[in-house]
Design a protein around this motif. Structure first.
Motif, PDB file in Angstrom:
ATOM      1  N   UNK A 113       0.848  -0.904   0.049  1.00 47.26           N
ATOM      2  CA  UNK A 113      -0.046  -0.513   0.284  1.00 47.26           C
ATOM      3  C   UNK A 113       1.070   1.351  -0.101  1.00 47.26           C
ATOM      4  N   UNK A 114       1.920   1.539  -0.159  1.00 45.32           N
ATOM      5  CA  UNK A 114       3.219   2.189  -0.164  1.00 45.32           C
ATOM      6  C   UNK A 114       2.901   2.610  -1.496  1.00 45.32           C
ATOM      7  N   UNK A 115       1.684   3.420  -2.354  1.00 44.40           N
ATOM      8  CA  UNK A 115       1.582   4.393  -3.450  1.00 44.40           C
ATOM      9  C   UNK A 115       2.164   5.423  -3.503  1.00 44.40           C
ATOM     10  N   UNK A 116       3.291   6.476  -2.858  1.00 47.16           N
ATOM     11  CA  UNK A 116       4.150   7.130  -3.034  1.00 47.16           C
ATOM     12  C   UNK A 116       4.483   7.246  -4.370  1.00 47.16           C
ATOM     13  N   UNK A 117       4.966   8.409  -4.949  1.00 49.27           N
ATOM     14  CA  UNK A 117       5.822   8.177  -6.406  1.00 49.27           C
ATOM     15  C   UNK A 117       7.058   7.880  -6.342  1.00 49.27           C
ATOM     16  N   UNK A 118       7.421   8.607  -5.641  1.00 50.19           N
ATOM     17  CA  UNK A 118       8.867   8.295  -4.900  1.00 50.19           C
ATOM     18  C   UNK A 118       8.710   7.228  -3.051  1.00 50.19           C
ATOM     19  N   UNK A 119       8.416   6.005  -3.969  1.00 53.03           N
ATOM     20  CA  UNK A 119       7.935   4.524  -2.803  1.00 53.03           C
ATOM     21  C   UNK A 119       9.515   4.312  -1.403  1.00 53.03           C
ATOM     22  N   UNK A 120       9.790   3.537  -0.303  1.00 57.43           N
ATOM     23  CA  UNK A 120       9.987   2.966   0.249  1.00 57.43           C
ATOM     24  C   UNK A 120      10.319   2.120  -0.031  1.00 57.43           C
ATOM     25  N   UNK A 121      11.864   1.026   0.123  1.00 61.39           N
ATOM     26  CA  UNK A 121      12.079  -0.033  -0.109  1.00 61.39           C
ATOM     27  C   UNK A 121      11.101  -1.120  -0.407  1.00 61.39           C
ATOM     28  N   UNK A 122      10.354  -1.104   1.030  1.00 65.54           N
ATOM     29  CA  UNK A 122       9.867  -2.334   1.125  1.00 65.54           C
ATOM     30  C   UNK A 122       9.107  -2.112  -0.388  1.00 65.54           C
ATOM     31  N   UNK A 123       8.718  -1.342  -1.262  1.00 65.71           N
ATOM     32  CA  UNK A 123       7.565  -1.458  -1.932  1.00 65.71           C
ATOM     33  C   UNK A 123       7.945  -1.831  -2.973  1.00 65.71           C
ATOM     34  N   UNK A 124       9.440  -1.166  -2.993  1.00 69.78           N
ATOM     35  CA  UNK A 124      10.315  -2.019  -4.526  1.00 69.78           C
ATOM     36  C   UNK A 124      10.591  -2.825  -4.361  1.00 69.78           C
ATOM     37  N   UNK A 125      11.326  -3.974  -3.251  1.00 66.89           N
ATOM     38  CA  UNK A 125      11.165  -5.096  -2.841  1.00 66.89           C
ATOM     39  C   UNK A 125       9.795  -5.888  -3.129  1.00 66.89           C
ATOM     40  N   UNK A 126       9.158  -5.611  -2.825  1.00 65.47           N
ATOM     41  CA  UNK A 126       7.368  -5.926  -3.234  1.00 65.47           C
ATOM     42  C   UNK A 126       7.000  -6.196  -4.588  1.00 65.47           C
TER      43      UNK A 126
END
Length: 482
Positions: A113-126
């Motif tokens: 649910x990290x929908x930021x345009x510049x997301x955090x590392x967990x979103x990249x891993x997912x």
């Protein structure tokens, strides 16, 4: 693009299941090869796997330390918008947007649910986990399996191409678990082991008698250990920018030694009362003082090295045919193939700066096509001449060896060259413009560039339209194959 009608399938060892290893395995299988991916962790994602643990040696130089692979810190966000980061036919958009692009119902996803345009590392891993699951790559990966030795086998009678021996150790299912050593033969090896694990440390005169604590950014996770300390960061690139601001919220003072400030007195960072920017370090002293090249000095408790990493391939046994000299891995043709060992040995993901994932994808397509014989490489002599010419151009431009794989200034030229070799579409114009817009925004508003993108919102719309068009073409092609 030179091509051949003599297509062949190869058994290929892929070392690493990070972003480059995942896309390499996908492209190899698409080309008809049989990839086997070796991954020492128990999950995909490589450097994007956050691990709150740090190494016993905070500098990361003790060879006897237990190595922690990840260098990700808790607050890390991407410094590029997600639209420009993803692989070409698997866009890095939020899950709901992906379903709209595909005109499908929501599929199973590990996104949080990290929908930021510049997301955090967990979103990249997912995103990488979703990519691996979507293309059914997990079945290709041998988890908890570490490659220890890669070497050429002696010429076998009747064999046209040399074979590669890969030794590895894997964790057994016994109780307690033990490591089982094994060896396997492959037609080719693709190295995708990343380059964010072995710290590069700044050389500081007098540091042996300096009494404070030193740590490399590889072992930074959260700012709490720096509370009420005077902290000096060496280096002001991406990690230095992020960590200085992360630490400033708890530290007494934060000082940054930057090669970009060559003269003048220290300057206070705009928007902060406790961050100062300095010239580089001149010397360190027994009383804890650090003296800068401009003659000023500060009494420092902790030095945090934000100085990057070394390329390292401890498993390669190839008689110094490919070496690492001041972080130049070479000689390599176009950052990928060893001219003397091509096409059997290749490297994907050595480049840094710019937009890495689309480049990894094109490098993977190129390697897969060359291994099958669909794409022909120049002769060994031609490749070596091209490499030598490239090195001479870097030298003439006063580019240090350690910047050999920095493709920032020519990333799209490089991408388009790879695309041409592979018969793949060139870089989208919106991707180029988006990158330039973000770089400009970052220079003028470092504090807010990740959360303010209205001035290039039209490029985001173009990207999403392009994603929809590309995915619909792909779906139509798949239907024709059914």
């Amino acid at each position: 693009m030179k091509s051949s009608n003599l297509m062949s399938s190869k058994k290929v060892a892929v070392i690493g299941a990070g972003a480059s290893g995942l896309v390499a395995s996908r492209e190899l299988r698409r080309e008809g090869h049989v990839p086997v991916v070796f991954e020492r962790n128990n999950n995909v994602g490589g450097t994007w796997i956050y691990n709150p643990e740090v190494e016993s040696d905070p500098l990361g130089v003790d060879p006897s330390r237990t190595i922690v692979q990840s260098s990700v810190y808790d607050s890390l966000r991407t410094n590029l918008p997600r639209e420009s980061m993803g692989f070409r036919d698997y866009p890095f958009v939020v899950v709901e947007e992906m379903m709209m692009i595909k005109d499908e119902k929501k599929e199973t996803s590990s996104r949080t649910g990290d929908n930021r345009r510049f997301p955090g590392h967990r979103e990249v891993l997912n995103y990488l986990q979703d990519f691996a699951n979507h293309f059914e790559l997990i079945e290709l990966i041998r988890f908890e399996t570490e490659v220890s030795h890669v070497s050429l086998l002696d010429d076998q009678e009747g064999e046209k191409e040399r074979k590669w021996a890969v030794k590895y150790k894997r964790r057994s299912s016994s109780s307690p678990p033990a490591f089982v050593v094994d060896e396997e033969v492959f037609d080719a090896v693709v190295v995708c082991n990343g380059h964010y694990t072995e710290p590069l440390i700044a050389e500081i005169p007098g540091i042996d008698t300096w009494p404070g604590k030193q740590i490399h950014s590889h072992n930074y996770r959260v700012p709490d250990p720096f509370r009420d300390q005077v902290v000096l960061l060496v280096g002001n690139s991406s990690s230095g920018e992020d960590l200085s601001r992360d630490i400033a919220g708890v530290a007494k003072e934060v000082h940054i030694a930057s090669k970009y400030l060559t003269n003048g007195i220290p300057t206070k960072q705009l928007g902060y009362d406790n961050i100062w920017l300095h010239s580089m370090i001149k010397s360190s002293h027994e009383d804890g003082t650090i003296v800068f090249q401009d003659g000023t000095s500060v009494l420092v408790d902790v030095i945090l090295h934000c100085t990057g990493y070394k390329y390292t391939f401890p498993f390669l046994e190839i008689n110094n045919i490919v070496t690492v000299d001041d972080n130049r891995v070479g000689p390599l043709y176009k950052h990928v193939f060893s001219p003397l060992l091509a096409p059997g040995l290749s490297f994907i993901g050595l480049i840094w700066k710019g937009t890495p994932y689309p480049i990894f994808e094109l490098q993977s397509k190129w390697v897969a096509g060359v291994l099958s014989g669909r794409i022909l490489l120049p002769s060994q002599e031609e490749m070596m001449l091209e490499v030598e010419d490239f090195y001479l151009k870097l030298e003439a431009a006063a580019v240090p060896k350690r910047y050999t794989h920095n493709t920032l200034d020519y990333q799209f030229e490089y991408s388009d060259w790879l695309a041409g070799e592979c018969g793949f579409p060139l870089s989208e114009e919106w991707r180029k413009q988006m990158f330039e817009a973000v770089v400009k925004k970052r220079r003028t508003n470092l504090e807010a560039y990740r959360d303010e993108w209205e001035d290039y919102n039209h490029l985001i719309v173009q990207a999403q339209e392009d994603f929809r068009h590309h995915v619909q073409i792909k779906l139509a092609d798949n239907e024709q194959l059914l």
